[in-house]
Enzyme design. Structure first.
Site, PDB file in Angstrom:
ATOM      1  N   HIS A  94       0.812  -1.224   0.000  1.00 51.83           N
ATOM      2  CA  HIS A  94       0.000   0.000   0.000  1.00 51.83           C
ATOM      3  C   HIS A  94       0.848   1.279   0.000  1.00 51.83           C
ATOM      4  CE1 HIS A  94      -2.886   3.052   1.078  1.00 51.83           C
ATOM      5  NE2 HIS A  94      -2.368   3.171   2.278  1.00 51.83           N
ATOM      6  N   GLU A 104       1.076   5.789  12.766  1.00 51.70           N
ATOM      7  CA  GLU A 104      -0.229   5.254  13.151  1.00 51.70           C
ATOM      8  C   GLU A 104      -0.182   3.745  13.413  1.00 51.70           C
ATOM      9  OE1 GLU A 104      -3.117   7.345  10.483  1.00 51.70           O
ATOM     10  OE2 GLU A 104      -4.238   5.492  10.842  1.00 51.70           O
ATOM     11  N   ASP A 105       0.531   3.003  12.576  1.00 50.35           N
ATOM     12  CA  ASP A 105       0.499   1.540  12.656  1.00 50.35           C
ATOM     13  C   ASP A 105       1.531   0.946  13.601  1.00 50.35           C
ATOM     14  OD1 ASP A 105      -1.548   1.639  10.909  1.00 50.35           O
ATOM     15  OD2 ASP A 105      -0.471   0.850   9.169  1.00 50.35           O
ATOM     16  N   HIS A 107       3.734   7.101   5.374  1.00 52.51           N
ATOM     17  CA  HIS A 107       2.528   7.739   5.910  1.00 52.51           C
ATOM     18  C   HIS A 107       1.812   6.927   6.988  1.00 52.51           C
ATOM     19  CE1 HIS A 107       0.234   5.370   2.887  1.00 52.51           C
ATOM     20  NE2 HIS A 107      -0.836   5.620   3.630  1.00 52.51           N
ATOM     21  N   ASP A 108       1.965   5.615   7.001  1.00 53.36           N
ATOM     22  CA  ASP A 108       1.271   4.817   8.032  1.00 53.36           C
ATOM     23  C   ASP A 108       2.215   4.295   9.122  1.00 53.36           C
ATOM     24  OD1 ASP A 108      -1.413   4.986   7.198  1.00 53.36           O
ATOM     25  OD2 ASP A 108      -1.102   3.451   5.656  1.00 53.36           O
ATOM     26  N   ASP A 128      -3.410   8.276  -1.259  1.00 56.26           N
ATOM     27  CA  ASP A 128      -3.854   7.277  -0.278  1.00 56.26           C
ATOM     28  C   ASP A 128      -5.280   6.834  -0.588  1.00 56.26           C
ATOM     29  OD1 ASP A 128      -3.612   5.740   2.096  1.00 56.26           O
ATOM     30  OD2 ASP A 128      -4.495   7.340   3.306  1.00 56.26           O
TER      31      ASP A 128
END
Ligand code: ZN
Length: 186
Positions: free
Chosen positions: A32, A60-61, A56-57, A122
């Site tokens: 992704h 958060e992840d 980008h993640d 995204d």
């Protein structure tokens, strides 16, 4: 090409080592952010946006990891501008899902130009995933709702990268048409 792009790709791959996409195919998660960064690079986004697309993640992840990735770590390794973009595109995971989704619609127009492009790429990647490999538990109504919500977020992201916007619009149309056909055939 700057080697930073590959450093960021490797950094993201390490963070997402054990993560999978929610779709039935359970693709490795890294597919992704790689797709998001590719879309940004193909559509002329600046390098900081491409780097932020890869990363980008990661914040958060990794928030539940023993050593979570923080914006400070990203700033040290990839620069303050890249970290700032990642900060802009990260949801606050302490908030309930519906609140986060509403906030994305509200915050879109206030984003920096670079963050707007990352958010657009995204959403394109996510719509493609919803259509090609939806999570098994997502019924038709939930997919329609998701595509509609993505369209509402993107309304606030326009005016920066017309070619990415055109790709989103085409992806959105295809998704809605396919969902309409699915509804008509059942
Ligand atoms: Zn994403």
């Amino acid at each position: 090409m700057s080697p930073k792009v590959l450093v960021a790709a490797h950094f993201a791959a390490t963070v997402h080592t054990t993560h999978r996409r929610k779709g039935a195919a359970q693709e490795p998660y890294i597919n992704h952010p790689l797709e998001v960064a590719m879309l940004l690079a193909e559509h002329g986004a600046p390098e900081d946006a491409v780097l932020a697309g890869l990363l980008h993640d990661t914040v958060e992840d990794s928030s539940d990891d023993p050593e979570p990735v923080t914006l400070e770590i990203l700033a040290e390794r990839f620069g303050a501008e890249v970290a700032a973009i990642v900060g802009e595109v990260s949801d606050d995971k302490s908030l309930p899902k519906e609140t986060r989704k509403a906030l994305q619609v509200k915050a879109a127009a206030k984003s920096s130009d670079a963050a707007k492009q990352v958010k657009l790429a995204d959403k394109i990647s996510n719509l493609r995933a919803i259509m090609s490999a939806p999570p098994a538990s997502w019924d038709h109504a939930r997919r329609v709702e998701y595509v509609g919500w993505a369209g509402r977020v993107v309304a606030g992201l326009r005016g920066v990268n017309p070619s990415l916007e055109a790709l989103f619009d085409a992806t959105y149309r295809t998704a809605m048409e396919s969902l309409a056909r699915e509804a008509a055939s059942t």
